[in-house]
Design a protein around this motif. Structure first.
Motif, PDB file in Angstrom:
ATOM      1  N   LEU A 173      39.436  26.014  39.457  1.00 48.31           N
ATOM      2  CA  LEU A 173      40.097  26.624  40.548  1.00 48.31           C
ATOM      3  C   LEU A 173      40.305  25.908  41.869  1.00 48.31           C
ATOM      4  O   LEU A 173      41.049  26.297  42.662  1.00 48.31           O
ATOM      5  N   GLN A 189      31.252  32.393  43.724  1.00 44.63           N
ATOM      6  CA  GLN A 189      32.282  32.326  42.458  1.00 44.63           C
ATOM      7  C   GLN A 189      32.386  30.782  41.874  1.00 44.63           C
ATOM      8  O   GLN A 189      31.895  29.951  42.604  1.00 44.63           O
ATOM      9  N   ALA A 198      36.776  28.214  35.780  1.00 46.40           N
ATOM     10  CA  ALA A 198      37.018  29.845  35.083  1.00 46.40           C
ATOM     11  C   ALA A 198      37.395  29.397  33.546  1.00 46.40           C
ATOM     12  O   ALA A 198      38.186  28.348  33.408  1.00 46.40           O
ATOM     13  N   VAL A 213      38.482  38.610  35.147  1.00 48.16           N
ATOM     14  CA  VAL A 213      38.347  39.234  36.570  1.00 48.16           C
ATOM     15  C   VAL A 213      37.061  40.021  36.708  1.00 48.16           C
ATOM     16  O   VAL A 213      36.742  40.634  35.652  1.00 48.16           O
ATOM     17  N   HIS A 214      36.372  40.061  37.772  1.00 48.81           N
ATOM     18  CA  HIS A 214      35.416  40.827  38.348  1.00 48.81           C
ATOM     19  C   HIS A 214      35.362  41.192  39.577  1.00 48.81           C
ATOM     20  O   HIS A 214      35.702  40.404  40.271  1.00 48.81           O
ATOM     21  N   TYR A 268      33.497  43.898  34.867  1.00 45.78           N
ATOM     22  CA  TYR A 268      34.133  42.741  34.470  1.00 45.78           C
ATOM     23  C   TYR A 268      35.179  42.962  33.500  1.00 45.78           C
ATOM     24  O   TYR A 268      34.980  44.026  32.462  1.00 45.78           O
ATOM     25  N   LEU A 299      39.654  43.431  43.548  1.00 45.26           N
ATOM     26  CA  LEU A 299      39.290  42.349  42.664  1.00 45.26           C
ATOM     27  C   LEU A 299      40.491  41.759  42.016  1.00 45.26           C
ATOM     28  O   LEU A 299      40.636  40.451  42.155  1.00 45.26           O
ATOM     29  N   TRP A 341      41.331  37.763  42.575  1.00 49.28           N
ATOM     30  CA  TRP A 341      41.436  36.805  41.716  1.00 49.28           C
ATOM     31  C   TRP A 341      43.022  36.335  41.580  1.00 49.28           C
ATOM     32  O   TRP A 341      43.148  35.151  40.732  1.00 49.28           O
ATOM     33  N   GLY A 354      41.634  32.639  43.977  1.00 45.41           N
ATOM     34  CA  GLY A 354      41.443  32.751  42.483  1.00 45.41           C
ATOM     35  C   GLY A 354      42.454  31.974  41.909  1.00 45.41           C
ATOM     36  O   GLY A 354      42.243  30.941  41.908  1.00 45.41           O
ATOM     37  N   PHE A 355      43.217  32.654  40.970  1.00 52.92           N
ATOM     38  CA  PHE A 355      44.121  31.821  40.046  1.00 52.92           C
ATOM     39  C   PHE A 355      45.398  31.457  40.394  1.00 52.92           C
ATOM     40  O   PHE A 355      46.339  30.892  39.628  1.00 52.92           O
TER      41      PHE A 355
END
Length: 263
Positions: free
Chosen positions: A79, A122, A126, A144-145, A154, A241, A245, A250-251
């Motif tokens: 990440l 985190q 991932a 994702v969570h 989750y 969330l 994410w 996140g992503f």
């Protein structure tokens, strides 16, 4: 020593306790592989459903799930760099567990004030899932969570190959209030995510759960999901969330690299 003495009663109690402890420990040890297989199977079912490869994976046998799951390619993503990696913490993709990594200070980071999803830590890496056809990615599935009202939820978010349109969404583990926040697992509610878009014209995460129903005629409808009646905190948790994410935390860097062909 009489049968009703205190010493004999205590001795029998201790012996029975030891025997029971041994039996419980043995059962836990012998059942652990079965439990692990069932957990893995349940995750695979959810991935197949969310990816649109099955309409009801729970109705499939383990052999049928295994055959369908061959279309899924799990990959590891760093990440921090937004790029694929072959292993994390010395573990290959098949052995890597993101939850375990999140508990390891050397393999994760504390989020502090950036923790809008309520997850505390985190993992640095991932595990994502790809569905490819003729060498081209058709679907990307992201784990994702985040915190709801009573539990950490989750789930998986599946994206079309434009990496902005939702193909599927759902939680495989949650303990929200049945009939209220627990409606995050309702197939009808989950189906309302399909076709929605993650990002707005400014490039920021725009997808969120609103209070009440979506006005399909409104300009922002493509980024809105119907709220869960009587479950404001759970709805907010889902929005948070998603925002976390799919943002820079996140992503997003990974998605940008994918679009540019640099992942």
């Amino acid at each position: 020593m009489g049968n009703d003495t205190i010493k004999k009663t205590l001795l029998v109690t201790v012996v029975l306790s030891l025997i029971c402890s041994v039996l419980v420990s043995m059962a836990a040890v012998f059942l652990k592989p079965v439990q692990d297989r069932n957990i893995k199977l349940d995750v695979q079912r959810n991935i197949l459903d969310i990816a649109g490869l099955s309409t009801d994976a729970r109705a499939l046998s383990p052999a049928e799930i295994a055959e369908l799951y061959q279309q899924i390619q799990p990959r590891l993503v760093d990440l921090k760099t937004g790029k694929f990696v072959d292993e994390a913490n010395g573990l290959t993709v098949d052995r890597y567990d993101q939850r375990t990594a999140a508990k390891d200070a050397k393999a994760s980071r504390a989020l502090g004030s950036a923790d809008i999803a309520g997850i505390s830590r985190q993992a640095d890496v991932a595990k994502v899932y790809l569905v490819e056809q003729d060498g081209q990615m058709q679907t990307l599935i992201l784990p994702v969570h985040g915190r709801g009202l009573w539990s950490t939820m989750y789930g998986f978010l599946a994206l079309e190959n434009n990496l902005n349109t939702v193909k599927g969404f759902g939680f495989f583990e949650q303990a929200e209030t049945p009939g209220l926040g627990g409606e995050v697992s309702n197939p009808v509610w989950k189906s309302r995510w399909v076709g929605k878009e993650i990002y707005g014209v400014d490039g920021k995460v725009a997808l969120h759960v609103i209070k009440g129903g979506v006005d399909t005629a409104s300009p922002g409808a493509v980024n809105q999901i119907d709220g869960l009646a009587g479950a404001t905190l759970t709805s907010n948790g889902v929005s948070n969330l998603i925002k976390f994410w799919l943002s820079d935390a996140g992503f997003k860097l990974f998605l940008n690299n994918l679009k540019a062909g640099n992942a």
